[in-house]
Design a protein around this motif. Structure first.
Motif, PDB file in Angstrom:
ATOM      1  N   GLY A  29       1.539   0.799   2.658  1.00  0.00           N
ATOM      2  CA  GLY A  29       2.708   0.068   3.098  1.00  0.00           C
ATOM      3  C   GLY A  29       2.371  -1.394   3.306  1.00  0.00           C
ATOM      4  O   GLY A  29       1.413  -1.915   2.726  1.00  0.00           O
ATOM      5  N   PRO A  30       3.134  -2.092   4.154  1.00  0.00           N
ATOM      6  CA  PRO A  30       2.869  -3.495   4.420  1.00  0.00           C
ATOM      7  C   PRO A  30       1.453  -3.718   4.948  1.00  0.00           C
ATOM      8  O   PRO A  30       0.940  -2.922   5.744  1.00  0.00           O
ATOM      9  CB  PRO A  30       3.927  -3.846   5.477  1.00  0.00           C
ATOM     10  N   ARG A  31       0.818  -4.790   4.447  1.00  0.00           N
ATOM     11  CA  ARG A  31      -0.537  -5.160   4.873  1.00  0.00           C
ATOM     12  C   ARG A  31      -1.544  -4.040   4.608  1.00  0.00           C
ATOM     13  O   ARG A  31      -2.544  -3.899   5.321  1.00  0.00           O
ATOM     14  CB  ARG A  31      -0.563  -5.548   6.352  1.00  0.00           C
ATOM     15  N   GLY A  32      -1.254  -3.203   3.639  1.00  0.00           N
ATOM     16  CA  GLY A  32      -2.193  -2.155   3.288  1.00  0.00           C
ATOM     17  C   GLY A  32      -2.222  -0.969   4.230  1.00  0.00           C
ATOM     18  O   GLY A  32      -3.113  -0.126   4.148  1.00  0.00           O
ATOM     19  N   ARG A  33      -1.256  -0.893   5.172  1.00  0.00           N
ATOM     20  CA  ARG A  33      -1.224   0.229   6.102  1.00  0.00           C
ATOM     21  C   ARG A  33      -0.936   1.522   5.350  1.00  0.00           C
ATOM     22  O   ARG A  33       0.027   1.602   4.580  1.00  0.00           O
ATOM     23  CB  ARG A  33      -0.137   0.005   7.146  1.00  0.00           C
ATOM     24  N   PRO A  34      -1.712   2.573   5.553  1.00  0.00           N
ATOM     25  CA  PRO A  34      -1.456   3.837   4.844  1.00  0.00           C
ATOM     26  C   PRO A  34      -0.174   4.485   5.326  1.00  0.00           C
ATOM     27  O   PRO A  34       0.116   4.493   6.521  1.00  0.00           O
ATOM     28  CB  PRO A  34      -2.680   4.695   5.189  1.00  0.00           C
ATOM     29  N   ARG A  35       0.605   5.004   4.387  1.00  0.00           N
ATOM     30  CA  ARG A  35       1.822   5.750   4.716  1.00  0.00           C
ATOM     31  C   ARG A  35       1.508   7.232   4.555  1.00  0.00           C
ATOM     32  O   ARG A  35       1.476   7.753   3.454  1.00  0.00           O
ATOM     33  CB  ARG A  35       2.972   5.320   3.798  1.00  0.00           C
ATOM     34  N   ARG A  36       1.253   7.884   5.694  1.00  0.00           N
ATOM     35  CA  ARG A  36       0.773   9.268   5.668  1.00  0.00           C
ATOM     36  C   ARG A  36       1.738  10.159   6.439  1.00  0.00           C
ATOM     37  O   ARG A  36       2.282   9.758   7.469  1.00  0.00           O
ATOM     38  CB  ARG A  36      -0.618   9.353   6.302  1.00  0.00           C
TER      39      ARG A  36
END
Length: 302
Positions: A29-36
């Motif tokens: 997701g935004p800023r490389g945040r994982p969408r888990r």
């Protein structure tokens, strides 16, 4: 036009406004945040809570939302010799009011007859740690109408420190996960509790629940009906303007929600119960001694 699954920009992130389907659990997701997305079994302890709520569907809830001046009570608690719980103080107040008004916690048995208790056993929830995380353990305070606040406080703290000291806690550890795996067993158990006078002795007929004071602010909590014909939810507490002897003062005000079963009680007797409970809490009667009557009388709500 590129297909949906290919709509990824050169940096590896989906363009603004796009959303991955729920099965995509490893996207960024935004800023490389994982969408888990995590999926795990529903906790067996929560199944017990759901079953308790479903058991209250026959109740016709009648709610009373009241504000109580608890300044006197807090003053007495602050100077008490030894630990005294505010929740235990409310439990003692509710129990004494219920003892004076037995219709408030009456219920119907399996034959449809009205059952009144001349003693008051109060069920309250104590948050304990289990293998599945925190759980609000129902604990019954026996004969709460005839016990002092210090005694009730000691019992609640003992359960909090080690839930195995109570029968409910031991049953949760030993049978909780297994019982909830048998289809229909828990609802059947609550159905029997709802109608059996003998089994109701195990659960009490009055419930007092604290909802964590809603953080640092005020607020009312309305709990779903369960087996209890009388339920009290301790809500938020804040400093507010209040009229005392004709003068406006800053007082500690507690939000309290009382739920009655309209199947067994009407508004007038419920209002009389609320009036007596108000006197007990605002004058801090369960906390008073003979010396307090003289020394603290001037700080009461008038």
């Amino acid at each position: 036009m590129r297909r949906y699954g290919e709509r990824i920009n050169e940096r590896g992130s989906p363009p603004t406004g796009d959303a991955f389907p729920p099965t995509a659990t490893t996207a960024s997701g935004p800023r490389g945040r994982p969408r888990r997305i995590d999926t795990e079994p529903f906790p067996s302890s929560r199944r017990l809570v759901v079953a308790a709520e479903r058991a209250g569907r026959r109740m016709a809830p009648m709610h009373s939302l009241i504000e109580l001046d608890v300044t006197t009570a807090r003053n007495l608690l602050a100077v008490a010799d030894g630990p005294v719980s505010f929740t235990a103080f409310v439990v003692a107040s509710v129990a004494r009011a219920a003892a004076a008004h037995p219709d408030t916690h009456a219920y119907r048995n399996w034959r449809g007859r009205l059952v009144r208790h001349q003693h008051v056993d109060v069920t309250t929830l104590v948050e304990v740690e289990t293998g599945q995380g925190p759980f609000a353990l129902p604990h019954v305070l026996r004969d709460a109408d005839a016990r002092d606040v210090r005694d009730l406080t000691a019992e609640l703290r003992a359960v909090k420190a080690d839930h195995s000291v109570t029968g409910t806690g031991r049953m949760l550890d030993r049978f909780g996960p297994a019982v909830t795996r048998v289809p229909g067993l828990v609802p059947a158990m609550y159905m029997m509790l709802a109608r059996s006078v003998r089994l109701r002795q195990l659960t009490g007929t009055v419930a007092v629940t604290a909802v964590g004071m809603f953080g640092a602010g005020g607020g009312f909590g309305i709990a779903p009906p369960t087996l209890m014909p009388l339920q009290v939810v301790i809500g938020g507490m804040t400093r507010r303007p209040h009229v005392v002897d004709g003068q406006i003062e800053a007082r500690d005000v507690l939000d309290l929600t009382i739920t009655f079963d309209h199947n067994v009680i009407d508004g007038a007797p419920a209002a009389r119960f609320v009036a007596d409970l108000r006197l007990l809490i605002e004058h801090a009667e369960p906390l008073r001694t003979d010396d307090d009557e003289q020394g603290q009388g001037s700080s009461g709500p008038g």
